[in-house]
Design a protein around this motif. Structure first.
Motif, PDB file in Angstrom:
ATOM      1  N   LEU A   8       3.752  10.146   5.450  1.00 40.42           N
ATOM      2  CA  LEU A   8       4.489   8.796   4.450  1.00 40.42           C
ATOM      3  C   LEU A   8       3.371   7.606   3.857  1.00 40.42           C
ATOM      4  O   LEU A   8       2.715   7.448   3.162  1.00 40.42           O
ATOM      5  CB  LEU A   8       5.456   8.104   4.529  1.00 40.42           C
ATOM      6  CG  LEU A   8       6.691   6.830   3.189  1.00 40.42           C
ATOM      7  CD1 LEU A   8       6.827   7.693   1.959  1.00 40.42           C
ATOM      8  CD2 LEU A   8       7.125   6.509   3.352  1.00 40.42           C
ATOM      9  N   ILE A   9       2.708   7.166   5.101  1.00 38.38           N
ATOM     10  CA  ILE A   9       1.697   6.533   5.582  1.00 38.38           C
ATOM     11  C   ILE A   9       0.390   6.499   5.186  1.00 38.38           C
ATOM     12  O   ILE A   9      -0.061   5.976   4.242  1.00 38.38           O
ATOM     13  CB  ILE A   9       1.621   5.778   7.377  1.00 38.38           C
ATOM     14  CG1 ILE A   9       3.465   5.003   7.489  1.00 38.38           C
ATOM     15  CG2 ILE A   9       0.583   4.889   7.620  1.00 38.38           C
ATOM     16  CD1 ILE A   9       2.830   4.791   9.185  1.00 38.38           C
ATOM     17  N   LEU A  10       0.425   7.969   5.547  1.00 36.97           N
ATOM     18  CA  LEU A  10      -1.289   8.532   4.888  1.00 36.97           C
ATOM     19  C   LEU A  10      -0.765   8.635   3.506  1.00 36.97           C
ATOM     20  O   LEU A  10      -1.818   8.281   2.982  1.00 36.97           O
ATOM     21  CB  LEU A  10      -1.053  10.100   4.995  1.00 36.97           C
ATOM     22  CG  LEU A  10      -3.087  10.781   5.023  1.00 36.97           C
ATOM     23  CD1 LEU A  10      -3.822   9.754   5.419  1.00 36.97           C
ATOM     24  CD2 LEU A  10      -2.161  11.857   5.311  1.00 36.97           C
ATOM     25  N   ILE A  57       0.860   6.815   1.674  1.00 36.13           N
ATOM     26  CA  ILE A  57       0.276   5.326   0.676  1.00 36.13           C
ATOM     27  C   ILE A  57      -0.987   4.704   0.877  1.00 36.13           C
ATOM     28  O   ILE A  57      -1.398   4.631  -0.470  1.00 36.13           O
ATOM     29  CB  ILE A  57       1.693   4.089   1.116  1.00 36.13           C
ATOM     30  CG1 ILE A  57       2.979   4.707   1.309  1.00 36.13           C
ATOM     31  CG2 ILE A  57       0.699   3.056   1.015  1.00 36.13           C
ATOM     32  CD1 ILE A  57       3.724   4.083   2.071  1.00 36.13           C
ATOM     33  N   LEU A  58      -1.408   5.472   2.359  1.00 38.14           N
ATOM     34  CA  LEU A  58      -2.438   4.804   2.085  1.00 38.14           C
ATOM     35  C   LEU A  58      -3.857   5.698   1.190  1.00 38.14           C
ATOM     36  O   LEU A  58      -5.425   4.728   0.754  1.00 38.14           O
ATOM     37  CB  LEU A  58      -3.068   5.033   3.506  1.00 38.14           C
ATOM     38  CG  LEU A  58      -2.856   4.276   4.202  1.00 38.14           C
ATOM     39  CD1 LEU A  58      -3.324   4.744   6.691  1.00 38.14           C
ATOM     40  CD2 LEU A  58      -3.275   2.601   4.992  1.00 38.14           C
ATOM     41  N   MET A 102       7.156  10.252   9.016  1.00 39.08           N
ATOM     42  CA  MET A 102       6.783   8.715   8.808  1.00 39.08           C
ATOM     43  C   MET A 102       5.038   8.763   8.308  1.00 39.08           C
ATOM     44  O   MET A 102       5.106   8.187   7.763  1.00 39.08           O
ATOM     45  CB  MET A 102       7.601   8.562  10.370  1.00 39.08           C
ATOM     46  CG  MET A 102       7.336   6.628   9.862  1.00 39.08           C
ATOM     47  SD  MET A 102       7.949   5.815   8.377  1.00 39.08           S
ATOM     48  CE  MET A 102       8.068   4.659   8.675  1.00 39.08           C
ATOM     49  N   GLU A 103       4.291   9.380   9.382  1.00 43.14           N
ATOM     50  CA  GLU A 103       3.251  10.046   9.294  1.00 43.14           C
ATOM     51  C   GLU A 103       2.450   9.973   8.171  1.00 43.14           C
ATOM     52  O   GLU A 103       2.016   9.388   7.263  1.00 43.14           O
ATOM     53  CB  GLU A 103       2.246  10.446  10.481  1.00 43.14           C
ATOM     54  CG  GLU A 103       2.623   9.508  12.145  1.00 43.14           C
ATOM     55  CD  GLU A 103       4.143   9.959  12.779  1.00 43.14           C
ATOM     56  OE1 GLU A 103       4.661  10.829  11.538  1.00 43.14           O
ATOM     57  OE2 GLU A 103       4.562   9.846  13.681  1.00 43.14           O
TER      58      GLU A 103
END
Length: 150
Positions: A4-6, A8-9, A1-2
């Protein structure tokens, strides 16, 4: 999950800098190319260690935790010494791949006190060929899309 967030950022940051989607994609291809190249170097190092290893006869003794990692590995007994295999074992095929009481030829890496069995040899050579082919494919993709350095 982390992850994927990274991801996207990073994409949003690149879009804010004015990079288009193809430039971002090619950037990810470069990162992928770097990671696969490091994997190819890992396999090449193991092939080099195989070349320097000594052939010995041994008998499969057990599957147990590796002394240097969290994975389980096959252990082979030669004389009074027991050596762990360099790569993790395949737990689903353990009964098919590892036959007790059958003497086989393995390669002993004395420097690391580990062995390469025939499945490790297959892993190294197939892995090296696959990673080199993947690097070649990624380079072809970059070149065919007209990426220039300058």
């Amino acid at each position: 999950m982390e992850f994927l967030i990274l991801l996207i950022l990073i994409i949003v940051f690149c879009l804010c800098l004015g990079l288009g989607p193809i430039e971002i994609f090619i950037g990810f291809v470069f990162v992928f190319l770097l990671l696969v190249s490091l994997t190819a170097l890992f396999f090449l190092y193991n092939i080099f260690r195989i070349v320097l290893s000594k052939r010995i006869k041994a008998v499969f003794s057990k599957v147990d935790a590796s002394p240097k990692s969290r994975f389980t590995v096959a252990y082979y007994k030669s004389g009074d010494e027991e050596y762990p295999c360099i790569f993790p074992n395949e737990p689903m095929l353990k009964k098919i791949l590892y036959k007790e009481e059958k003497e086989i030829t393995i390669l002993l890496d004395k420097k690391h006190s580990r062995v390469y069995d025939r499945y490790s040899l297959i892993t190294c050579f197939v892995g090296f060929v696959f990673t080199v082919a993947t690097v070649a494919g990624a380079v072809y993709f970059i070149v065919s899309n007209g990426v220039t350095f300058g």
